[in-house]
Motif scaffolding. Structure first.
Motif, PDB file in Angstrom:
ATOM      1  N   VAL A   1       0.814  -1.191  -0.022  1.00 65.26           N
ATOM      2  CA  VAL A   1      -0.029   0.013  -0.006  1.00 65.26           C
ATOM      3  C   VAL A   1       0.885   1.425  -0.011  1.00 65.26           C
ATOM      4  CG1 VAL A   1      -1.968  -1.044   1.140  1.00 65.26           C
ATOM      5  CG2 VAL A   1      -0.369  -0.193   2.520  1.00 65.26           C
ATOM      6  N   ALA A   2       2.190   1.120  -0.319  1.00 68.98           N
ATOM      7  CA  ALA A   2       2.914   2.253  -0.238  1.00 68.98           C
ATOM      8  C   ALA A   2       2.745   3.230  -1.576  1.00 68.98           C
ATOM      9  CB  ALA A   2       4.480   1.877  -0.530  1.00 68.98           C
ATOM     10  N   ARG A   3       2.825   4.510  -1.133  1.00 73.12           N
ATOM     11  CA  ARG A   3       2.332   5.675  -2.100  1.00 73.12           C
ATOM     12  C   ARG A   3       2.902   5.653  -3.616  1.00 73.12           C
ATOM     13  NH1 ARG A   3       2.509  10.486   1.096  1.00 73.12           N
ATOM     14  NH2 ARG A   3       2.628  11.845  -0.793  1.00 73.12           N
ATOM     15  N   ASN A   4       4.243   5.141  -3.335  1.00 69.39           N
ATOM     16  CA  ASN A   4       5.150   4.924  -4.596  1.00 69.39           C
ATOM     17  C   ASN A   4       5.852   3.784  -4.857  1.00 69.39           C
ATOM     18  OD1 ASN A   4       4.765   7.974  -5.304  1.00 69.39           O
ATOM     19  ND2 ASN A   4       6.235   8.396  -3.647  1.00 69.39           N
ATOM     20  N   LEU A   5       5.575   2.942  -5.864  1.00 70.90           N
ATOM     21  CA  LEU A   5       6.283   1.529  -6.112  1.00 70.90           C
ATOM     22  C   LEU A   5       6.974   1.719  -7.078  1.00 70.90           C
ATOM     23  CD1 LEU A   5       3.186  -1.023  -5.121  1.00 70.90           C
ATOM     24  CD2 LEU A   5       5.243  -0.507  -3.712  1.00 70.90           C
ATOM     25  N   VAL A   6       8.158   0.689  -7.339  1.00 70.83           N
ATOM     26  CA  VAL A   6       8.850   0.964  -8.311  1.00 70.83           C
ATOM     27  C   VAL A   6       9.443  -0.741  -8.801  1.00 70.83           C
ATOM     28  CG1 VAL A   6      11.232   1.457  -9.640  1.00 70.83           C
ATOM     29  CG2 VAL A   6       9.898   3.002  -8.373  1.00 70.83           C
ATOM     30  N   TYR A   7       9.075  -1.286  -9.663  1.00 75.09           N
ATOM     31  CA  TYR A   7       9.403  -2.708  -9.980  1.00 75.09           C
ATOM     32  C   TYR A   7      10.564  -2.529 -11.098  1.00 75.09           C
ATOM     33  CZ  TYR A   7       4.826  -4.082  -8.344  1.00 75.09           C
ATOM     34  OH  TYR A   7       3.557  -4.285  -7.721  1.00 75.09           O
ATOM     35  N   VAL A   8      11.851  -3.253 -10.645  1.00 75.65           N
ATOM     36  CA  VAL A   8      12.796  -3.206 -11.604  1.00 75.65           C
ATOM     37  C   VAL A   8      13.246  -4.614 -12.063  1.00 75.65           C
ATOM     38  CG1 VAL A   8      15.340  -2.596 -11.864  1.00 75.65           C
ATOM     39  CG2 VAL A   8      13.910  -1.101 -10.195  1.00 75.65           C
ATOM     40  N   THR A   9      13.150  -4.946 -13.347  1.00 75.27           N
ATOM     41  CA  THR A   9      13.194  -5.952 -14.049  1.00 75.27           C
ATOM     42  C   THR A   9      14.002  -6.073 -15.197  1.00 75.27           C
ATOM     43  OG1 THR A   9      10.830  -6.326 -13.778  1.00 75.27           O
ATOM     44  CG2 THR A   9      11.514  -7.978 -15.123  1.00 75.27           C
ATOM     45  N   SER A  10      14.825  -7.184 -15.083  1.00 77.23           N
ATOM     46  CA  SER A  10      15.963  -7.422 -16.397  1.00 77.23           C
ATOM     47  C   SER A  10      15.387  -8.912 -16.751  1.00 77.23           C
ATOM     48  CB  SER A  10      17.181  -7.219 -15.999  1.00 77.23           C
ATOM     49  OG  SER A  10      18.281  -7.997 -16.891  1.00 77.23           O
ATOM     50  N   PHE A  11      15.572  -9.265 -18.089  1.00 73.01           N
ATOM     51  CA  PHE A  11      15.102 -10.317 -18.312  1.00 73.01           C
ATOM     52  C   PHE A  11      16.056 -11.590 -18.694  1.00 73.01           C
ATOM     53  CE2 PHE A  11      11.003  -8.208 -19.425  1.00 73.01           C
ATOM     54  CZ  PHE A  11      10.216  -8.716 -18.984  1.00 73.01           C
ATOM     55  N   GLU A  12      17.481 -10.865 -18.285  1.00 69.24           N
ATOM     56  CA  GLU A  12      18.458 -12.009 -18.364  1.00 69.24           C
ATOM     57  C   GLU A  12      18.487 -12.524 -17.081  1.00 69.24           C
ATOM     58  OE1 GLU A  12      22.386 -10.308 -18.709  1.00 69.24           O
ATOM     59  OE2 GLU A  12      22.039  -8.626 -17.606  1.00 69.24           O
TER      60      GLU A  12
END
Length: 366
Positions: A100-111
Protein backbone atom coordinates in the motif's frame (compact mmCIF):
# COMPACT_ATOMS: atom_id res chain seq x y z
CA UNK A 1 8.24 38.59 -27.84
CA UNK A 2 8.38 36.41 -30.99
CA UNK A 3 11.47 34.69 -29.60
CA UNK A 4 9.67 34.17 -26.32
CA UNK A 5 6.71 32.54 -28.08
CA UNK A 6 9.10 30.28 -29.99
CA UNK A 7 10.68 29.15 -26.73
CA UNK A 8 7.23 28.48 -25.31
CA UNK A 9 6.37 26.31 -28.30
CA UNK A 10 9.57 24.28 -27.89
CA UNK A 11 8.93 23.83 -24.16
CA UNK A 12 5.42 22.59 -24.95
CA UNK A 13 6.75 20.04 -27.45
CA UNK A 14 9.23 18.75 -24.86
CA UNK A 15 6.48 18.38 -22.27
CA UNK A 16 4.22 16.51 -24.69
CA UNK A 17 7.08 14.25 -25.75
CA UNK A 18 7.76 13.34 -22.13
CA UNK A 19 4.12 12.41 -21.55
CA UNK A 20 4.14 10.19 -24.62
CA UNK A 21 7.27 8.37 -23.48
CA UNK A 22 5.75 7.66 -20.10
CA UNK A 23 2.61 6.12 -21.63
CA UNK A 24 4.33 4.14 -24.39
CA UNK A 25 4.27 0.63 -22.96
CA UNK A 26 1.33 0.93 -20.57
CA UNK A 27 -1.13 -1.94 -20.85
CA UNK A 28 -4.03 -0.16 -19.16
CA UNK A 29 -6.52 1.11 -21.72
CA UNK A 30 -8.82 4.11 -21.49
CA UNK A 31 -12.30 3.10 -20.43
CA UNK A 32 -10.97 0.35 -18.13
CA UNK A 33 -10.71 2.56 -15.05
CA UNK A 34 -10.51 0.58 -11.83
CA UNK A 35 -13.03 0.90 -9.05
CA UNK A 36 -10.81 2.12 -6.22
CA UNK A 37 -13.54 2.67 -3.62
CA UNK A 38 -12.68 -0.59 -1.82
CA UNK A 39 -8.93 0.09 -1.71
CA UNK A 40 -7.15 1.47 1.38
CA UNK A 41 -5.45 4.85 1.14
CA UNK A 42 -1.80 4.83 0.09
CA UNK A 43 0.65 5.16 2.99
CA UNK A 44 4.07 6.69 3.49
CA UNK A 45 5.71 10.09 3.70
CA UNK A 46 6.17 12.48 0.81
CA UNK A 47 9.21 11.49 -1.25
CA UNK A 48 9.28 7.85 -0.09
CA UNK A 49 9.65 5.14 -2.74
CA UNK A 50 9.62 1.34 -2.33
CA UNK A 51 11.81 -0.40 -4.94
CA UNK A 52 11.28 -4.11 -5.62
CA UNK A 53 14.37 -5.65 -7.20
CA UNK A 54 16.74 -8.60 -7.01
CA UNK A 55 19.05 -7.30 -4.28
CA UNK A 56 22.09 -8.97 -5.84
CA UNK A 57 21.53 -6.80 -8.88
CA UNK A 58 20.96 -3.78 -6.67
CA UNK A 59 24.44 -4.35 -5.23
CA UNK A 60 25.91 -4.22 -8.75
CA UNK A 61 25.90 -1.95 -11.79
CA UNK A 62 22.12 -1.90 -12.12
CA UNK A 63 21.78 -0.77 -8.52
CA UNK A 64 24.27 2.03 -9.10
CA UNK A 65 22.16 3.27 -12.03
CA UNK A 66 19.03 3.13 -9.84
CA UNK A 67 20.77 5.16 -7.11
CA UNK A 68 21.88 7.76 -9.65
CA UNK A 69 18.21 8.30 -10.51
CA UNK A 70 16.48 8.23 -7.13
CA UNK A 71 19.25 9.34 -4.80
CA UNK A 72 20.59 12.18 -6.90
CA UNK A 73 21.19 15.27 -4.79
CA UNK A 74 18.39 17.83 -5.03
CA UNK A 75 19.82 20.92 -6.75
CA UNK A 76 19.68 24.28 -5.01
CA UNK A 77 19.33 23.18 -1.38
CA UNK A 78 21.59 24.56 1.32
CA UNK A 79 22.91 21.11 2.17
CA UNK A 80 22.97 17.77 0.28
CA UNK A 81 19.69 15.84 0.34
CA UNK A 82 18.66 12.92 -1.92
CA UNK A 83 15.77 13.54 -4.28
CA UNK A 84 13.83 10.61 -2.78
CA UNK A 85 13.93 8.39 0.28
CA UNK A 86 14.09 4.80 -0.97
CA UNK A 87 13.39 1.43 0.62
CA UNK A 88 14.80 -1.51 -1.36
CA UNK A 89 13.16 -4.94 -0.95
CA UNK A 90 13.13 -8.36 -2.60
CA UNK A 91 9.86 -9.75 -4.01
CA UNK A 92 9.51 -12.17 -1.07
CA UNK A 93 9.54 -9.15 1.28
CA UNK A 94 6.70 -7.51 -0.63
CA UNK A 95 4.05 -7.93 2.06
CA UNK A 96 0.78 -6.09 2.69
CA UNK A 97 2.59 -3.23 4.42
CA UNK A 98 4.72 -2.44 1.37
CA UNK A 99 1.88 -3.12 -1.09
CA UNK A 100 0.00 0.00 0.00
CA UNK A 101 3.04 2.30 -0.28
CA UNK A 102 2.36 5.56 -2.10
CA UNK A 103 5.17 4.99 -4.64
CA UNK A 104 6.23 1.58 -5.99
CA UNK A 105 8.99 0.76 -8.47
CA UNK A 106 9.46 -2.69 -10.01
CA UNK A 107 12.89 -3.19 -11.59
CA UNK A 108 13.14 -6.07 -14.06
CA UNK A 109 15.81 -7.46 -16.35
CA UNK A 110 14.91 -10.47 -18.47
CA UNK A 111 18.40 -11.95 -18.38
CA UNK A 112 18.09 -12.98 -14.72
CA UNK A 113 17.07 -16.49 -13.63
CA UNK A 114 16.85 -16.25 -9.83
CA UNK A 115 13.55 -16.62 -7.98
CA UNK A 116 13.41 -12.85 -7.53
CA UNK A 117 14.02 -12.28 -11.25
CA UNK A 118 11.36 -14.82 -12.22
CA UNK A 119 8.82 -13.17 -9.94
CA UNK A 120 9.47 -9.75 -11.44
CA UNK A 121 9.46 -11.07 -15.00
CA UNK A 122 6.09 -12.66 -14.25
CA UNK A 123 4.51 -9.22 -13.88
CA UNK A 124 4.65 -8.82 -17.69
CA UNK A 125 2.38 -10.39 -20.29
CA UNK A 126 3.81 -12.24 -23.27
CA UNK A 127 2.78 -9.33 -25.49
CA UNK A 128 4.71 -6.88 -23.34
CA UNK A 129 7.79 -9.12 -23.32
CA UNK A 130 7.74 -9.28 -27.09
CA UNK A 131 7.53 -5.51 -27.36
CA UNK A 132 10.42 -5.07 -24.91
CA UNK A 133 12.69 -7.42 -26.83
CA UNK A 134 11.74 -5.84 -30.17
CA UNK A 135 12.21 -2.23 -29.07
CA UNK A 136 15.30 -1.53 -26.95
CA UNK A 137 14.16 2.08 -26.38
CA UNK A 138 11.20 0.95 -24.26
CA UNK A 139 12.17 0.81 -20.61
CA UNK A 140 9.29 2.08 -18.44
CA UNK A 141 5.56 1.92 -17.98
CA UNK A 142 3.33 3.51 -15.38
CA UNK A 143 0.09 2.65 -13.62
CA UNK A 144 -1.74 3.64 -10.46
CA UNK A 145 -3.99 2.41 -7.67
CA UNK A 146 -2.90 -1.22 -7.93
CA UNK A 147 -3.11 -1.93 -4.19
CA UNK A 148 -4.17 1.44 -2.70
CA UNK A 149 -5.86 4.71 -3.59
CA UNK A 150 -3.47 7.44 -4.67
CA UNK A 151 -0.70 4.93 -5.40
CA UNK A 152 1.77 5.56 -8.24
CA UNK A 153 3.57 2.61 -9.83
CA UNK A 154 6.53 2.55 -12.17
CA UNK A 155 7.94 -0.51 -13.93
CA UNK A 156 11.52 -0.23 -15.17
CA UNK A 157 12.64 -3.00 -17.48
CA UNK A 158 15.04 -4.15 -20.16
CA UNK A 159 15.90 -7.30 -22.08
CA UNK A 160 19.16 -7.29 -20.10
CA UNK A 161 20.85 -5.21 -17.41
CA UNK A 162 22.97 -3.26 -19.90
CA UNK A 163 19.92 -2.09 -21.88
CA UNK A 164 18.11 -0.93 -18.75
CA UNK A 165 21.19 0.84 -17.38
CA UNK A 166 21.65 2.66 -20.70
CA UNK A 167 18.05 3.87 -20.74
CA UNK A 168 18.15 4.95 -17.10
CA UNK A 169 21.24 7.05 -17.68
CA UNK A 170 19.76 8.65 -20.79
CA UNK A 171 16.29 9.27 -19.32
CA UNK A 172 17.01 10.02 -15.67
CA UNK A 173 14.96 13.22 -15.67
CA UNK A 174 11.90 11.48 -17.12
CA UNK A 175 11.89 8.90 -14.33
CA UNK A 176 12.43 11.52 -11.62
CA UNK A 177 9.69 13.75 -12.99
CA UNK A 178 7.11 10.97 -12.78
CA UNK A 179 7.39 10.92 -8.98
CA UNK A 180 8.19 14.61 -8.53
CA UNK A 181 4.99 15.55 -10.35
CA UNK A 182 3.00 12.93 -8.42
CA UNK A 183 4.20 14.26 -5.07
CA UNK A 184 3.46 17.88 -5.96
CA UNK A 185 -0.04 16.93 -7.14
CA UNK A 186 -0.68 15.09 -3.88
CA UNK A 187 0.45 18.10 -1.88
CA UNK A 188 -1.77 20.44 -3.91
CA UNK A 189 -4.79 18.25 -3.11
CA UNK A 190 -4.08 18.07 0.62
CA UNK A 191 -3.32 21.75 1.27
CA UNK A 192 -6.50 23.35 2.60
CA UNK A 193 -7.54 26.98 2.70
CA UNK A 194 -9.34 28.44 5.71
CA UNK A 195 -11.93 31.19 5.92
CA UNK A 196 -9.13 33.56 6.95
CA UNK A 197 -6.82 32.58 4.09
CA UNK A 198 -9.68 32.91 1.58
CA UNK A 199 -10.19 36.43 2.91
CA UNK A 200 -6.50 37.16 2.34
CA UNK A 201 -6.77 35.85 -1.22
CA UNK A 202 -9.72 38.16 -1.93
CA UNK A 203 -7.61 41.15 -0.89
CA UNK A 204 -4.70 39.95 -3.03
CA UNK A 205 -6.96 39.34 -6.02
CA UNK A 206 -8.57 42.77 -5.74
CA UNK A 207 -5.19 44.51 -5.54
CA UNK A 208 -3.04 42.47 -7.92
CA UNK A 209 -5.50 40.54 -10.09
CA UNK A 210 -3.94 37.17 -9.29
CA UNK A 211 -4.94 33.90 -7.65
CA UNK A 212 -2.75 31.53 -5.67
CA UNK A 213 -3.61 28.90 -3.09
CA UNK A 214 -2.94 30.31 0.38
CA UNK A 215 -2.99 27.54 3.00
CA UNK A 216 -4.70 27.79 6.37
CA UNK A 217 -2.37 29.30 8.94
CA UNK A 218 -0.76 31.81 6.58
CA UNK A 219 -1.03 35.52 7.35
CA UNK A 220 -0.74 38.54 5.09
CA UNK A 221 2.60 40.22 5.76
CA UNK A 222 2.55 42.87 3.00
CA UNK A 223 0.40 43.87 0.03
CA UNK A 224 1.37 46.58 -2.46
CA UNK A 225 0.43 47.37 -6.05
CA UNK A 226 3.28 45.21 -7.36
CA UNK A 227 3.92 42.86 -4.44
CA UNK A 228 2.34 40.31 -2.14
CA UNK A 229 3.88 38.40 0.78
CA UNK A 230 2.08 35.78 2.88
CA UNK A 231 3.72 33.59 5.48
CA UNK A 232 3.22 30.98 8.18
CA UNK A 233 5.11 31.62 11.41
CA UNK A 234 4.43 28.72 13.80
CA UNK A 235 5.78 28.79 17.37
CA UNK A 236 7.67 25.57 16.55
CA UNK A 237 8.76 24.33 13.15
CA UNK A 238 9.56 25.85 9.76
CA UNK A 239 8.55 29.30 8.59
CA UNK A 240 6.96 29.11 5.13
CA UNK A 241 6.67 32.13 2.84
CA UNK A 242 5.15 32.97 -0.54
CA UNK A 243 5.65 36.22 -2.41
CA UNK A 244 4.73 37.63 -5.80
CA UNK A 245 6.51 40.54 -7.48
CA UNK A 246 5.54 41.95 -10.87
CA UNK A 247 6.58 44.72 -13.22
CA UNK A 248 5.94 45.72 -16.85
CA UNK A 249 7.69 43.38 -19.28
CA UNK A 250 10.24 45.20 -21.41
CA UNK A 251 12.74 42.79 -22.91
CA UNK A 252 13.68 39.14 -23.32
CA UNK A 253 16.92 40.08 -21.55
CA UNK A 254 14.93 39.93 -18.32
CA UNK A 255 15.09 36.15 -18.62
CA UNK A 256 18.88 36.14 -18.43
CA UNK A 257 19.87 34.37 -15.24
CA UNK A 258 21.86 37.30 -13.85
CA UNK A 259 18.87 39.58 -14.40
CA UNK A 260 16.52 37.20 -12.58
CA UNK A 261 18.87 37.33 -9.56
CA UNK A 262 18.88 41.11 -9.88
CA UNK A 263 15.07 41.13 -9.98
CA UNK A 264 14.88 38.95 -6.89
CA UNK A 265 17.30 41.16 -4.99
CA UNK A 266 15.32 44.21 -6.06
CA UNK A 267 12.15 42.77 -4.51
CA UNK A 268 14.02 41.71 -1.37
CA UNK A 269 15.60 45.09 -0.76
CA UNK A 270 12.33 46.88 -1.40
CA UNK A 271 10.00 44.74 0.70
CA UNK A 272 11.43 41.78 2.65
CA UNK A 273 13.29 42.32 5.92
CA UNK A 274 14.37 39.92 8.63
CA UNK A 275 13.74 42.77 11.06
CA UNK A 276 11.51 45.58 9.77
CA UNK A 277 13.17 47.94 12.25
CA UNK A 278 16.60 47.24 10.75
CA UNK A 279 16.93 48.47 7.17
CA UNK A 280 20.14 46.47 6.74
CA UNK A 281 18.30 43.17 7.25
CA UNK A 282 16.78 43.02 3.75
CA UNK A 283 16.79 39.74 1.81
CA UNK A 284 19.48 38.98 -0.76
CA UNK A 285 20.36 35.95 -2.90
CA UNK A 286 23.32 33.84 -1.80
CA UNK A 287 25.90 33.84 -4.61
CA UNK A 288 29.18 33.86 -2.68
CA UNK A 289 29.23 30.30 -1.35
CA UNK A 290 26.75 28.65 -3.73
CA UNK A 291 25.18 29.72 -6.99
CA UNK A 292 21.45 29.42 -7.69
CA UNK A 293 20.41 26.60 -10.01
CA UNK A 294 18.35 27.46 -13.09
CA UNK A 295 16.07 25.41 -15.32
CA UNK A 296 13.83 26.35 -18.25
CA UNK A 297 10.36 24.84 -17.84
CA UNK A 298 6.84 25.02 -19.25
CA UNK A 299 4.58 26.53 -16.57
CA UNK A 300 0.90 26.97 -17.52
CA UNK A 301 1.91 26.87 -21.21
CA UNK A 302 4.31 29.74 -20.63
CA UNK A 303 8.06 29.78 -21.07
CA UNK A 304 9.34 30.00 -17.49
CA UNK A 305 12.69 30.10 -15.74
CA UNK A 306 12.81 28.14 -12.49
CA UNK A 307 15.45 29.17 -9.96
CA UNK A 308 16.43 27.34 -6.77
CA UNK A 309 19.01 28.38 -4.25
CA UNK A 310 19.88 29.85 -0.89
CA UNK A 311 18.93 33.24 0.50
CA UNK A 312 20.09 35.28 3.46
CA UNK A 313 19.54 38.68 4.99
CA UNK A 314 22.07 41.36 4.19
CA UNK A 315 23.17 41.44 7.85
CA UNK A 316 23.44 37.60 7.99
CA UNK A 317 20.77 37.35 10.72
CA UNK A 318 18.77 34.56 9.04
CA UNK A 319 18.65 32.53 5.84
CA UNK A 320 17.16 29.51 4.11
CA UNK A 321 16.20 27.97 0.77
CA UNK A 322 13.91 29.20 -2.02
CA UNK A 323 12.35 28.17 -5.33
CA UNK A 324 10.96 30.62 -7.86
CA UNK A 325 9.31 30.90 -11.29
CA UNK A 326 9.78 33.87 -13.63
CA UNK A 327 7.46 34.30 -16.63
CA UNK A 328 5.43 36.79 -18.66
CA UNK A 329 1.66 37.05 -18.68
CA UNK A 330 0.91 38.02 -22.27
CA UNK A 331 -2.56 39.33 -21.44
CA UNK A 332 -1.20 42.03 -19.14
CA UNK A 333 2.33 42.24 -20.59
CA UNK A 334 3.73 41.97 -17.09
CA UNK A 335 6.73 40.01 -15.87
CA UNK A 336 5.94 37.90 -12.81
CA UNK A 337 8.42 36.63 -10.27
CA UNK A 338 6.76 34.21 -7.81
CA UNK A 339 8.66 32.51 -5.00
CA UNK A 340 8.37 30.21 -2.03
CA UNK A 341 11.07 30.41 0.61
CA UNK A 342 11.56 28.68 3.94
CA UNK A 343 13.37 29.17 7.24
CA UNK A 344 14.23 25.98 9.12
CA UNK A 345 17.82 26.07 10.41
CA UNK A 346 19.77 22.79 10.63
CA UNK A 347 16.83 20.78 9.26
CA UNK A 348 16.03 19.16 5.91
CA UNK A 349 14.40 21.39 3.29
CA UNK A 350 13.59 18.90 0.52
CA UNK A 351 9.92 18.39 1.32
CA UNK A 352 9.42 22.01 2.33
CA UNK A 353 10.63 23.15 -1.08
CA UNK A 354 8.47 20.50 -2.76
CA UNK A 355 5.52 21.99 -0.88
CA UNK A 356 6.48 25.48 -2.05
CA UNK A 357 6.65 24.23 -5.64
CA UNK A 358 3.19 22.73 -5.26
CA UNK A 359 1.78 26.05 -4.05
CA UNK A 360 3.47 28.02 -6.83
CA UNK A 361 1.85 25.82 -9.45
CA UNK A 362 -1.58 27.08 -8.30
CA UNK A 363 -0.70 30.64 -9.39
CA UNK A 364 -2.96 32.19 -12.03
CA UNK A 365 -3.45 35.70 -13.39
CA UNK A 366 -7.15 36.59 -13.18
Amino acid sequence: MKKLLALLFIASLIACSGEKDQQEVGEEKEGNAKNTSFLPDATGESGEIVIIINKRKYDGALGEAIKEVFRETVPGLTRPEPMFTIRVIEPFEFNRIFRVARNLVYVTSFEGSSAADKWLQGTFSETSRERIFNNPDLFMQTSEDQYSKGQKILQLFGKDDASLIKNLKENKGLVQNFFNIAEKQRLARTIQMSTASKGILRKVNDRLGINIKIPAGYELSMLEDDFMWVRALPAVGPSKNLFVYSKPYTSQDEFKYENIIKLRNEAGKKYIYGDPENKESYMITETEYMDPVFRNINFNDQYTVEMKGAWKTNNFSVGGTFVSYTFVDEGTERLYYIEGFVIHPSEDHRELIREMESLLTTFRVS
